[in-house]
Design an enzyme around this catalytic site. Structure first.
Site, PDB file in Angstrom:
ATOM      1  N   ASP A   1       0.872  -1.159   0.000  1.00 36.30           N
ATOM      2  CA  ASP A   1       0.000   0.000   0.000  1.00 36.30           C
ATOM      3  C   ASP A   1       0.922   1.225   0.000  1.00 36.30           C
ATOM      4  O   ASP A   1       2.083   1.131   0.406  1.00 36.30           O
ATOM      5  CB  ASP A   1      -0.881  -0.024   1.247  1.00 36.30           C
TER       6      ASP A   1
ATOM      7  N   ASP B   1      -0.122   5.084   0.772  1.00 37.68           N
ATOM      8  CA  ASP B   1      -0.375   6.157   1.737  1.00 37.68           C
ATOM      9  C   ASP B   1      -0.499   5.624   3.157  1.00 37.68           C
ATOM     10  O   ASP B   1      -1.333   4.770   3.444  1.00 37.68           O
ATOM     11  CB  ASP B   1      -1.650   6.898   1.349  1.00 37.68           C
TER      12      ASP B   1
ATOM     13  N   ASP C   1      -1.281  -0.542   6.122  1.00 38.66           N
ATOM     14  CA  ASP C   1      -1.374   0.233   7.359  1.00 38.66           C
ATOM     15  C   ASP C   1      -2.787   0.343   7.887  1.00 38.66           C
ATOM     16  O   ASP C   1      -2.993   0.834   8.998  1.00 38.66           O
ATOM     17  CB  ASP C   1      -0.844   1.653   7.125  1.00 38.66           C
TER      18      ASP C   1
END
Length: 230
Positions: free
Chosen positions: A12, A14, A171
Site C-alpha cells: 500500500d 499512503d 497500514d
C-alpha cells in the site's frame, strides 16, 4: 506465471510507504471548506484511512449533502493533493529499507493504492523509490476499492504471480481485509493509533501493533521470505 521462487510483495502507498495522510487530510479539508463544510477535522479524516479516494468523497458528499458531483470533488481534491505532495512527502525510513532489501534480493514488487494513478506516480517520483516500484495499480483501474481485493489481485496479475505467492504490506484495516479476501499473507503496520485492535487486522500474519515506531524492516523481511514465518 513467473517461476522465480522469490515471494512477490505488494505495498500500500499512503500511510504505509509514505506519510501522506496529512496531505490527504488537508486536501480534503480544503475541498469541503470550498463547499461549505467548515468543521472537518483530523479525527473525522481517520475514518477514511485505507479507503479509496472515490469512496471517501462519495461518503462525505452524501453525509454533508454537497450538491457538486463527485467527479468535480475528486478533481478538486486531486489537484490540491498533488500541490501538497509535490512539495514533500516523507518516506518512512523502515519501509525504504525494506523495499531496498527486497529489490536487491530480486523480489517482484508492486504498489496497490486507493489513490489516483497520477498521485501514485507523483509521490513515488519524489520519494526516490519510483525505480524500485514500477508496477502500480490504482483503485481507479479496478471495479472496487479496498476492502474488496481487486487492487491486490490486479497487482498479482501484473507481477505474474498467484495470490498465494504474494505478501501485502498495509497500514489500515480495510487493506488488511482486502489482502485476506485476495488470499494473500499480510504484514500490518497500523497508521492510526488504537487501530491495532480492529478486527480488520485479525488475519494479518505479522502485526506491528505500535505502527511505524515499532516497525522492524529486518523482522518483516525475515517473515516475508520465510525465515520468520509461522
Amino acid at each position: 506465471m513467473d517461476d522465480s521462487p522469490a515471494t512477490a510483495v505488494i505495498f500500500d502507498l499512503d500511510g504505509t510507504l509514505v506519510d501522506s495522510e496529512p496531505h490527504y487530510y488537508e486536501a480534503g479539508r480544503r475541498v469541503l471548506a470550498a463547499h461549505g463544510v467548515t468543521d472537518f477535522g483530523w479525527e473525522e479524516h481517520t475514518r477514511f484511512v485505507g479507503i479509496g479516494t472515490r469512496e471517501t468523497m462519495e461518503t462525505l458528499r452524501a453525509e454533508h449533502r454537497i450538491a457538486a458531483p463527485v467527479e468535480q470533488l475528486l478533481a478538486e481534491k486531486n489537484r490540491s493533493y498533488l500541490e501538497l505532495a509535490g512539495r514533500s512527502t516523507p518516506v518512512f525510513d523502515g519501509m525504504r529499507s525494506l523495499v531496498e532489501r527486497l529489490h536487491a534480493a530480486a523480489h517482484p514488487l508492486a504498489v496497490a493504492s486507493g489513490s489516483s494513478r497520477e498521485a501514485i506516480d507523483a509521490v513515488l517520483a519524489g520519494s526516490g523509490l519510483g525505480a524500485l516500484l514500477p508496477v502500480r495499480v490504482s483503485a481507479e483501474e479496478v471495479a472496487h476499492g479496498k476492502p474488496e481485493p481487486d487492487v491486490f489481485l490486479e497487482a498479482a496479475r501484473r507481477l505474474g504471480r498467484s495470490p498465494g505467492d504474494c505478501v501485502v504490506v498495509e497500514d489500515a484495516p480495510p487493506g488488511a481485509e482486502a489482502a485476506r479476501r485476495a488470499g494473500m499473507r499480510c504484514v500490518a503496520v497500523p497508521y492510526v493509533r488504537g487501530a491495532e485492535t480492529d478486527e480488520g487486522f485479525a488475519s494479518a500474519g505479522l502485526l506491528f501493533a505500535g505502527g511505524q515506531d515499532e516497525f522492524d524492516a529486518g523482522r518483516a523481511y525475515a517473515w516475508i521470505t520465510g525465515a520468520g514465518a509461522s
